[in-house]
Design a protein around this motif. Structure first.
Motif, PDB file in Angstrom:
ATOM      1  N   PHE A 167     102.938  12.426   9.728  1.00 22.59           N
ATOM      2  CA  PHE A 167     101.850  12.300   8.745  1.00 22.59           C
ATOM      3  C   PHE A 167     100.624  13.047   9.258  1.00 22.59           C
ATOM      4  O   PHE A 167     100.153  12.812  10.362  1.00 22.59           O
ATOM      5  N   GLU A 168     100.093  13.949   8.441  1.00 20.88           N
ATOM      6  CA  GLU A 168      98.951  14.768   8.858  1.00 20.88           C
ATOM      7  C   GLU A 168      97.703  14.520   8.022  1.00 20.88           C
ATOM      8  O   GLU A 168      96.709  15.232   8.173  1.00 20.88           O
ATOM      9  N   GLY A 169      97.761  13.535   7.159  1.00 16.42           N
ATOM     10  CA  GLY A 169      96.584  13.235   6.346  1.00 16.42           C
ATOM     11  C   GLY A 169      96.910  13.271   4.864  1.00 16.42           C
ATOM     12  O   GLY A 169      98.006  13.665   4.447  1.00 16.42           O
ATOM     13  N   LEU A 170      95.945  12.840   4.071  1.00 14.04           N
ATOM     14  CA  LEU A 170      96.135  12.795   2.627  1.00 14.04           C
ATOM     15  C   LEU A 170      96.054  14.196   2.018  1.00 14.04           C
ATOM     16  O   LEU A 170      95.493  15.124   2.619  1.00 14.04           O
ATOM     17  N   GLN A 171      96.624  14.311   0.833  1.00 16.51           N
ATOM     18  CA  GLN A 171      96.515  15.562   0.079  1.00 16.51           C
ATOM     19  C   GLN A 171      95.044  15.886  -0.166  1.00 16.51           C
ATOM     20  O   GLN A 171      94.239  15.002  -0.462  1.00 16.51           O
ATOM     21  N   LYS A 172      94.690  17.154  -0.007  1.00 12.23           N
ATOM     22  CA  LYS A 172      93.298  17.554  -0.278  1.00 12.23           C
ATOM     23  C   LYS A 172      92.965  17.223  -1.737  1.00 12.23           C
ATOM     24  O   LYS A 172      93.771  17.463  -2.634  1.00 12.23           O
ATOM     25  N   ASP A 173      91.789  16.682  -1.924  1.00 10.41           N
ATOM     26  CA  ASP A 173      91.420  16.191  -3.251  1.00 10.41           C
ATOM     27  C   ASP A 173      91.465  17.301  -4.304  1.00 10.41           C
ATOM     28  O   ASP A 173      91.864  17.067  -5.450  1.00 10.41           O
ATOM     29  N   ARG A 174      91.099  18.509  -3.939  1.00 11.40           N
ATOM     30  CA  ARG A 174      91.085  19.611  -4.917  1.00 11.40           C
ATOM     31  C   ARG A 174      92.499  20.014  -5.335  1.00 11.40           C
ATOM     32  O   ARG A 174      92.692  20.665  -6.366  1.00 11.40           O
ATOM     33  N   LYS A 175      93.501  19.650  -4.514  1.00 12.05           N
ATOM     34  CA  LYS A 175      94.888  19.978  -4.842  1.00 12.05           C
ATOM     35  C   LYS A 175      95.659  18.784  -5.392  1.00 12.05           C
ATOM     36  O   LYS A 175      96.846  18.906  -5.711  1.00 12.05           O
ATOM     37  N   LEU A 176      94.991  17.666  -5.504  1.00 13.76           N
ATOM     38  CA  LEU A 176      95.667  16.441  -5.936  1.00 13.76           C
ATOM     39  C   LEU A 176      96.115  16.545  -7.395  1.00 13.76           C
ATOM     40  O   LEU A 176      95.321  16.852  -8.282  1.00 13.76           O
ATOM     41  N   ASP A 177      97.392  16.271  -7.625  1.00 18.21           N
ATOM     42  CA  ASP A 177      97.972  16.320  -8.975  1.00 18.21           C
ATOM     43  C   ASP A 177      97.939  14.912  -9.574  1.00 18.21           C
ATOM     44  O   ASP A 177      98.597  14.012  -9.072  1.00 18.21           O
ATOM     45  N   ARG A 178      97.170  14.747 -10.645  1.00 20.04           N
ATOM     46  CA  ARG A 178      97.051  13.439 -11.284  1.00 20.04           C
ATOM     47  C   ARG A 178      97.808  13.367 -12.611  1.00 20.04           C
ATOM     48  O   ARG A 178      97.632  12.423 -13.369  1.00 20.04           O
ATOM     49  N   THR A 179      98.626  14.353 -12.875  1.00 18.32           N
ATOM     50  CA  THR A 179      99.423  14.314 -14.102  1.00 18.32           C
ATOM     51  C   THR A 179     100.632  13.400 -13.898  1.00 18.32           C
ATOM     52  O   THR A 179     101.021  13.089 -12.765  1.00 18.32           O
TER      53      THR A 179
END
Length: 208
Positions: free
Chosen positions: A186-198
């Motif tokens: 685990f290297e961290g959460l997905q970058k917010d600008r790349k987060l897919d909310r669909t």
């Protein structure tokens, strides 16, 4: 000597004079005024109750006077039929982070891994229920999102935050609370600008 006759009587009957008529008229006028007053008070009381009830409905969010109800807003969404409970083949919607809780598990010997992950999730609005350790079988992976039959959409939402994580179904886990087990990769959460909310499907762990 003949007694003086009462000018207000005639042959024993009382004669209604102007004063009597005035008194009777005043009494009727007062009754009418009282009835009007009572009617006004009743109407005002009803209006006060109506305004109070309306204000309470608006404050509690149960009534929006400026919005018109539509079929889409009033209709309950049809529940998706889950045929494969371990790995549903249906799309799930991204959920509000504030609508459920996450328990973060450290599957490794890396100190503070669960705490750091929980802090990052909280910064994005997620609610953390607790921190613990477990699922050591996942220590060599990125991690897994674990949920029961009532937590598919919530698990999907968390999985979008952790690229490369897999979904594991736990039939004994009830409610919408989700477990996030983080591993060594685990290297961290997905970058917010790349987060897919669909909407989309869960990425499930390989079948045994």
């Amino acid at each position: 000597m003949r007694e003086r006759e009462d000018p207000g009587e005639w042959h024993g009957a009382h004669i209604v004079d102007e004063q009597d008529l005035s008194f009777s008229s005043d009494r009727k006028a007062k009754k009418r005024a009282r009835r009007r007053q009572n009617a006004v008070f009743s109407v005002m009381a009803v209006l006060v109750i109506a305004v109070t009830v309306g204000a309470l409905l608006i404050v509690t969010g149960n009534w929006n006077p400026g919005a018109e109800a539509t079929t889409e807003e009033t209709a309950e969404p049809a529940p998706a039929k889950i045929e494969n409970v371990k790995c549903p083949e249906v799309d799930f919607s991204y959920q509000d982070p504030q609508s459920f809780r996450i328990r973060v598990l450290n599957t490794t010997n890396i100190a503070g891994l669960a705490g750091d992950t929980a802090k990052s999730l909280e910064e994005r609005g997620f609610k953390i229920s607790s921190l613990t350790s477990g699922w050591t079988s996942l220590s060599g992976t990125i991690g897994a999102v674990i949920a029961g039959p009532d937590g598919y959409a919530q698990a999907f939402t968390v999985q979008r935050q952790v690229p490369g994580s897999v979904f594991i179904f736990d039939p004994e886990k009830w409610g919408s609370t989700v477990d996030l087990a983080v591993g060594e990769k685990f290297e961290g959460l997905q970058k917010d600008r790349k987060l897919d909310r669909t909407a989309g499907k869960l990425v499930c762990a390989p079948a045994d």
